[in-house]
Design a protein around this motif. Structure first.
Motif, PDB file in Angstrom:
ATOM      1  N   ASP A 180       0.861  -1.307  -0.133  1.00 52.19           N
ATOM      2  CA  ASP A 180       0.039   0.143  -0.108  1.00 52.19           C
ATOM      3  C   ASP A 180       0.766   1.288   0.019  1.00 52.19           C
ATOM      4  OD1 ASP A 180      -2.693   0.402  -0.355  1.00 52.19           O
ATOM      5  OD2 ASP A 180      -3.147   0.677   1.909  1.00 52.19           O
ATOM      6  N   GLY A 181       2.116   1.064  -0.044  1.00 53.48           N
ATOM      7  CA  GLY A 181       3.181   2.132  -0.051  1.00 53.48           C
ATOM      8  C   GLY A 181       3.323   2.717   1.345  1.00 53.48           C
ATOM      9  N   LYS A 182       2.897   2.329   2.270  1.00 54.61           N
ATOM     10  CA  LYS A 182       2.802   2.774   3.913  1.00 54.61           C
ATOM     11  C   LYS A 182       4.368   2.021   4.477  1.00 54.61           C
ATOM     12  CE  LYS A 182      -2.018   3.179   4.004  1.00 54.61           C
ATOM     13  NZ  LYS A 182      -3.218   3.139   4.802  1.00 54.61           N
ATOM     14  N   LEU A 183       5.582   2.726   4.063  1.00 57.59           N
ATOM     15  CA  LEU A 183       6.631   2.063   4.345  1.00 57.59           C
ATOM     16  C   LEU A 183       7.074   2.260   5.992  1.00 57.59           C
ATOM     17  CD1 LEU A 183       9.495   2.265   1.409  1.00 57.59           C
ATOM     18  CD2 LEU A 183       8.116   0.151   2.427  1.00 57.59           C
ATOM     19  N   GLU A 184       6.595   3.593   6.183  1.00 53.44           N
ATOM     20  CA  GLU A 184       6.875   4.003   7.615  1.00 53.44           C
ATOM     21  C   GLU A 184       6.300   3.156   8.612  1.00 53.44           C
ATOM     22  OE1 GLU A 184       9.304   6.015   8.428  1.00 53.44           O
ATOM     23  OE2 GLU A 184       9.620   6.016   6.363  1.00 53.44           O
ATOM     24  N   GLU A 185       4.952   2.902   8.432  1.00 50.50           N
ATOM     25  CA  GLU A 185       3.817   2.185   9.167  1.00 50.50           C
ATOM     26  C   GLU A 185       4.379   0.838   9.052  1.00 50.50           C
ATOM     27  OE1 GLU A 185      -0.363   2.663   8.827  1.00 50.50           O
ATOM     28  OE2 GLU A 185      -0.106   4.707   7.762  1.00 50.50           O
ATOM     29  N   ALA A 186       5.126   0.301   8.035  1.00 47.62           N
ATOM     30  CA  ALA A 186       5.527  -1.164   8.189  1.00 47.62           C
ATOM     31  C   ALA A 186       6.669  -1.222   8.986  1.00 47.62           C
ATOM     32  CB  ALA A 186       5.870  -1.572   6.808  1.00 47.62           C
ATOM     33  N   LYS A 187       7.446  -0.094   9.169  1.00 50.53           N
ATOM     34  CA  LYS A 187       8.599  -0.275   9.962  1.00 50.53           C
ATOM     35  C   LYS A 187       8.233  -0.132  11.374  1.00 50.53           C
ATOM     36  CE  LYS A 187      10.875   3.004   7.658  1.00 50.53           C
ATOM     37  NZ  LYS A 187      11.910   4.215   7.287  1.00 50.53           N
ATOM     38  N   GLU A 188       7.142   0.526  11.657  1.00 50.86           N
ATOM     39  CA  GLU A 188       6.517   0.588  13.033  1.00 50.86           C
ATOM     40  C   GLU A 188       6.115  -0.818  13.388  1.00 50.86           C
ATOM     41  OE1 GLU A 188       3.404   3.490  13.107  1.00 50.86           O
ATOM     42  OE2 GLU A 188       4.855   5.154  12.557  1.00 50.86           O
ATOM     43  N   VAL A 189       5.542  -1.549  12.474  1.00 48.39           N
ATOM     44  CA  VAL A 189       4.958  -2.894  12.856  1.00 48.39           C
ATOM     45  C   VAL A 189       6.260  -3.806  13.004  1.00 48.39           C
ATOM     46  CG1 VAL A 189       4.135  -4.981  11.753  1.00 48.39           C
ATOM     47  CG2 VAL A 189       3.078  -2.907  11.317  1.00 48.39           C
ATOM     48  N   LEU A 190       7.386  -3.816  12.377  1.00 47.24           N
ATOM     49  CA  LEU A 190       8.626  -4.452  12.591  1.00 47.24           C
ATOM     50  C   LEU A 190       9.104  -4.474  14.005  1.00 47.24           C
ATOM     51  CD1 LEU A 190      10.786  -6.328  11.574  1.00 47.24           C
ATOM     52  CD2 LEU A 190      11.805  -4.256  10.948  1.00 47.24           C
ATOM     53  N   ASN A 191       9.086  -2.789  14.634  1.00 50.33           N
ATOM     54  CA  ASN A 191       9.439  -2.450  15.777  1.00 50.33           C
ATOM     55  C   ASN A 191       8.475  -2.942  16.968  1.00 50.33           C
ATOM     56  OD1 ASN A 191      11.805  -1.021  14.813  1.00 50.33           O
ATOM     57  ND2 ASN A 191      10.355   0.965  14.424  1.00 50.33           N
ATOM     58  N   GLU A 192       7.385  -2.925  16.566  1.00 50.85           N
ATOM     59  CA  GLU A 192       6.227  -3.369  17.586  1.00 50.85           C
ATOM     60  C   GLU A 192       6.417  -4.969  17.639  1.00 50.85           C
ATOM     61  OE1 GLU A 192       1.479  -4.351  17.544  1.00 50.85           O
ATOM     62  OE2 GLU A 192       2.174  -2.465  16.844  1.00 50.85           O
ATOM     63  N   MET A 193       6.921  -5.617  16.684  1.00 51.33           N
ATOM     64  CA  MET A 193       7.113  -7.229  16.634  1.00 51.33           C
ATOM     65  C   MET A 193       8.078  -7.508  17.470  1.00 51.33           C
ATOM     66  SD  MET A 193       8.348  -9.801  13.460  1.00 51.33           S
ATOM     67  CE  MET A 193       7.221  -9.048  12.307  1.00 51.33           C
ATOM     68  N   LYS A 194       9.422  -6.523  17.253  1.00 48.99           N
ATOM     69  CA  LYS A 194      10.480  -6.692  18.101  1.00 48.99           C
ATOM     70  C   LYS A 194      10.273  -6.521  19.613  1.00 48.99           C
ATOM     71  CE  LYS A 194      13.128  -4.280  15.280  1.00 48.99           C
ATOM     72  NZ  LYS A 194      14.024  -3.807  14.622  1.00 48.99           N
ATOM     73  N   ALA A 195       9.629  -5.499  19.900  1.00 52.04           N
ATOM     74  CA  ALA A 195       9.081  -5.068  21.151  1.00 52.04           C
ATOM     75  C   ALA A 195       8.199  -6.399  21.932  1.00 52.04           C
ATOM     76  CB  ALA A 195       8.339  -3.730  21.403  1.00 52.04           C
ATOM     77  N   ALA A 196       7.370  -6.969  21.273  1.00 53.92           N
ATOM     78  CA  ALA A 196       6.580  -8.100  21.728  1.00 53.92           C
ATOM     79  C   ALA A 196       7.537  -9.323  22.025  1.00 53.92           C
ATOM     80  CB  ALA A 196       5.411  -8.273  20.626  1.00 53.92           C
TER      81      ALA A 196
END
Length: 510
Positions: free
Chosen positions: A320-336
């Motif tokens: 969807d072209g939302k790279l910044e949000e995708a990076k936030e999901v990656l960080n959330e995954m690591k935080a979990a």
């Protein structure tokens, strides 16, 4: 006990089986025994090694280990036959199971059939697990009629009715192989011959089949039949399969409605797989905001997202072209507390490279190394493509030269990505350098790329380079197409370099 004397060792292949086992003729018994020549020591087979020690009784466990370790199926069969010549030895379910597995694995079907025939005369107790294993082997070999044969062999050999597990295994293999007619006939025959009513597992296989075909209405029909049945009822797998089918068909509202019915009406608690079907469906429909809401609902209701849930959402956001949000999901995954795997990192790296953010992608590659998450050839190919899109050919070439010495495996696609880009941009000198490296490492470029590069070199007046590369390509089986050949010969002859032209003709006509 003396199993075999030295004098009779070579007679083992024709020795009859003991009375404790049925007569079985090994295909190896017709092989001739070669005589010794001079001082050359006789070749010792694996079978002879098993029987060389005197007074050594081969028990069932040892026989299984010998057969399992033997790579040659004929030798394995010979071991199987010879251990039964021991006094008091009788094969059991385990020894039959291992030899049948070995023969099926090596596609020695004639010998396998002979062993199955022998089993019909045995008195030991067999279990249907042997036949479930053979069904999988035959399905993998696309021998679907034989899958059915193995099912119908259960009753005469195991001497008991096939279980519902056997029915579901057979049906699942046929459905997965898209053998719809065979599956339908099989299901009807089991009802008629064995008077077995399908359980939830069998009904779920049918639901899966209809959903894969996109026939959602038929899957709903199966669910209604399940509700009427006394031995089955729709479970979490049933609902998850239909929800996934609805999402794949773009029927997101119906999927949500069925999800709510499952939770509120039937009190079935969804798991991460059920939620993933919805997340994937909304991402596929480019409704990533809806997918994010499902993820939030999932967490609020006590179901912790797994790596697949995060990966699905990340991939949808990237598309969807939302790279910044995708990076936030990656960080959330690591935080979990979850560790992103190679697929997760490569997904994000791919979309960064496509968005001309190759430097950020390289930073992620460094992070992978720090986290001891090994990048594969797909990861590196994505970065090579990103570098080429940004015209950073020197870095791409440097990476190709360096990575193998760092222990990184590269495939032919790695080189072709860079070579195609160099040819497209007219970077002929770098292309020639790379092609030489490819040939040195045993990789051959695509035929179209080779022809294009040779013609481009000729048009640029680099006939010597073209001829030198052509010789290297011809040695590896390449033959230029007629237009390329015409250009090459024409230019070579114009420069009065007839010897290379004749040498080329000799190479091509050899």
């Amino acid at each position: 006990m003396n199993v075999v004397s030295r004098k009779s060792r070579h007679l083992l292949s024709v020795e009859p089986l003991s009375s404790s086992s049925a007569q079985f003729v090994s295909p190896l018994q017709n092989l001739k025994v070669s005589t010794d020549r001079g001082d050359t020591p006789a070749e010792t087979t694996a079978t002879e090694t098993v029987f060389t020690r005197k007074s050594k009784y081969i028990c069932h466990e040892s026989a299984i280990n010998f057969i399992k370790r033997e790579k040659n199926p004929e030798n394995a069969l010979e071991i199987f036959n010879k251990v039964s010549s021991q006094r008091g030895f009788q094969h059991n379910n385990s020894t039959y199971g291992i030899i049948l597995h070995k023969l099926a694995q090596c596609k020695k079907y004639q010998a396998l059939d002979a062993v199955l025939h022998r089993m019909t005369y045995e008195t030991c107790k067999f279990h249907e697990g042997i036949f479930l294993n053979l069904m999988k082997h035959f399905s993998k070999a696309s021998k679907h009629e034989r899958v059915l044969e193995m099912f119908y062999s259960i009753l005469p050999i195991v001497r008991s009715q096939p279980s519902l597990k056997a029915i579901s295994t057979c049906l699942n293999l046929l459905v997965d192989a898209n053998e719809t007619d065979l599956a339908r006939k099989f299901l009807l025959s089991t009802r008629k011959d064995f008077h077995l009513e399908p359980n939830t597992c069998i009904f779920n296989i049918l639901v899966k089949h209809h959903c894969r075909k996109g026939d959602i209405e038929s899957s709903f029909g199966v669910m209604k039949e399940m509700e009427k049945s006394e031995v089955s009822t729709p479970n979490l797998i049933t609902y998850s399969t239909v929800i996934d089918g609805l999402c794949a068909s773009g029927r997101l509202e119906d999927a949500i409605q069925l999800f709510e019915e499952m939770v509120s009406k039937h009190q079935i608690v969804p798991d991460a797989l059920t939620y993933n079907a919805l997340i994937n469906g909304f991402c596929r429909g480019q409704k990533t905001d809806g997918a994010k809401k499902i993820m939030e609902f999932m967490k609020k209701n006590g179901c912790h997202p797994n790596i697949f849930n995060y990966s699905s959402l990340m991939n949808g956001l990237c598309k969807d072209g939302k790279l910044e949000e995708a990076k936030e999901v990656l960080n959330e995954m690591k935080a979990a507390g979850l560790s992103p795997d190679t697929v997760v990192y490569t997904t994000l790296i791919n979309w960064m490279c496509r968005s001309c953010k190759t430097d950020e992608a390289i930073e992620l590659l460094k992070e992978m190394k720090e986290k001891e998450c090994k990048a594969d050839e797909v990861t590196f190919n994505v970065i090579l493509g990103g570098l080429c899109r940004e015209n950073r050919y020197y870095e791409a070439l440097n990476m190709l030269q360096r990575l193998p010495s760092d222990g990184v495996y590269l495939n032919k696609a790695s080189y072709r990505i860079v070579l195609n880009s160099l040819c497209k941009e007219g970077e002929l000198e770098k292309a020639v350098e790379l092609l030489a490296l490819m040939l040195h490492r045993g990789f051959v470029p695509h035929v179209g790329t080779s022809n294009e590069l040779l013609v481009s070199l000729c048009n640029a007046g680099k006939v010597n380079d073209a001829v030198r590369l052509l010789f290297g390509l011809v040695e590896r089986g390449f033959k230029p197409d007629p237009p390329t050949w015409t250009v090459l010969i024409d230019l070579i002859c114009r420069e009065r370099k007839l010897l290379p032209a004749f040498e080329l003709l000799d190479e091509l006509l050899a």
